[in-house]
Design a protein around this motif. Structure first.
Motif, mmCIF file in Angstrom:
data_model
loop_
_atom_site.group_PDB
_atom_site.id
_atom_site.type_symbol
_atom_site.label_atom_id
_atom_site.label_comp_id
_atom_site.label_asym_id
_atom_site.label_seq_id
_atom_site.Cartn_x
_atom_site.Cartn_y
_atom_site.Cartn_z
ATOM 1 N N LEU A 1 0.838 -1.187 0.000
ATOM 2 C CA LEU A 1 0.000 0.000 0.000
ATOM 3 C C LEU A 1 0.878 1.243 0.000
ATOM 4 O O LEU A 1 1.728 1.409 0.868
ATOM 5 C CB LEU A 1 -0.921 -0.009 1.226
ATOM 6 C CG LEU A 1 -1.799 1.228 1.446
ATOM 7 C CD1 LEU A 1 -2.756 1.450 0.286
ATOM 8 C CD2 LEU A 1 -2.581 1.097 2.756
ATOM 9 N N LEU A 152 -9.558 -3.181 3.205
ATOM 10 C CA LEU A 152 -8.613 -4.269 2.949
ATOM 11 C C LEU A 152 -8.770 -5.375 3.992
ATOM 12 O O LEU A 152 -8.771 -6.563 3.657
ATOM 13 C CB LEU A 152 -7.183 -3.726 2.946
ATOM 14 C CG LEU A 152 -6.820 -2.785 1.790
ATOM 15 C CD1 LEU A 152 -5.419 -2.220 1.993
ATOM 16 C CD2 LEU A 152 -6.905 -3.504 0.445
ATOM 17 N N HIS A 159 -1.613 -6.692 3.892
ATOM 18 C CA HIS A 159 -1.006 -5.514 3.277
ATOM 19 C C HIS A 159 0.095 -4.951 4.172
ATOM 20 O O HIS A 159 0.116 -5.185 5.380
ATOM 21 C CB HIS A 159 -2.069 -4.441 3.029
ATOM 22 C CG HIS A 159 -2.852 -4.094 4.262
ATOM 23 N ND1 HIS A 159 -3.953 -4.817 4.669
ATOM 24 C CD2 HIS A 159 -2.680 -3.110 5.183
ATOM 25 C CE1 HIS A 159 -4.434 -4.296 5.774
ATOM 26 N NE2 HIS A 159 -3.676 -3.266 6.125
#
Length: 229
Positions: A1, A152, A159
């Protein structure tokens, strides 16, 4: 990310139609495999938040323009070989002195009672974020970040936060170099704290060829560990 924040250079005014007419960027003129956009599709309102495959204009009203996220996403995916999400929250003409200043009343909230959720931060009687107000862009960025992480997690997507691309400066062209450098340092230090990533790598752009803005960014770079020009 990866995170993108700033003013018009971050928003992006590149024309999708012009890109297509040039016929030079076929790899960008489609949904990019392995790359996603997180942010607002069209008007920046809570209802328009989405995570969607990266494509030309995915984050603009009418899908007519795009910013640095289009090519940056492709490049990061090519370099890493891993899925990439670019979260973007920018506002044209927003200043580090006022709009991104975490010390203003508009951008403040009671961190002692903050429960860390996006819902709390945008509730008018609690955090009070307002996506329609430029003077709240700092708080709105933190809200958008929380929305992204929550989406997410809800999707079971593992992530890692890799860095922030900060594209801002020309809205503060009237400031002295040392004033602007102090303003930018305040923003970047506060973002690291409010995002909970105290050594978050930062790439700072947006001064163009304005010498005193470049000097201010150099001051911020020297003061914020891990910030690169």
């Amino acid at each position: 990310l990866y995170l993108l924040a700033g003013q018009s250079g971050c928003v992006g005014l590149s024309s999708v139609a012009a890109m297509r007419a040039s016929k030079k960027y076929a790899t960008l003129d489609k949904e990019q495999p392995g790359v996603w956009f997180a942010g607002y599709r069209g008007l920046q309102t809570a209802d328009n938040f989405a995570i969607a495959p990266m494509s030309p204009g995915v984050g603009s009203g009418g899908a007519t323009t795009f910013g640095p996220e289009l090519a940056l996403g492709e490049r990061l995916h090519a370099l890493t070989g891993r899925p990439v999400v670019l979260m973007k929250y920018c506002w044209g003409g927003s200043s580090a002195q006022f709009d991104w200043n975490p010390s203003t009343q508009e951008n403040g909230w009671d961190r002692q009672v903050d429960n860390g959720t996006a819902a709390w931060l945008i509730e008018p009687t609690q955090g009070g974020a307002n996506l329609g107000k430029r003077r709240m862009v700092y708080k709105n960025f933190v809200y958008t970040y929380r929305r992204t992480l929550e989406a997410l997690r809800a999707g079971g997507v593992a992530h890692t936060i890799k860095g922030l691309v900060w594209i801002q400066g020309q809205a503060d062209a009237g400031r002295r170099w040392d004033e602007f450098g102090t303003d930018e340092k305040r923003v970047l230090d506060a973002l690291r704290c409010d995002l909970g990533h105290y050594r978050l790598p930062i790439v700072s752009q947006g001064s163009g060829y304005i010498d005193h803005l470049r000097s201010g960014k150099a001051l911020a770079q020297a003061s914020v560990e891990g910030a690169l020009p």
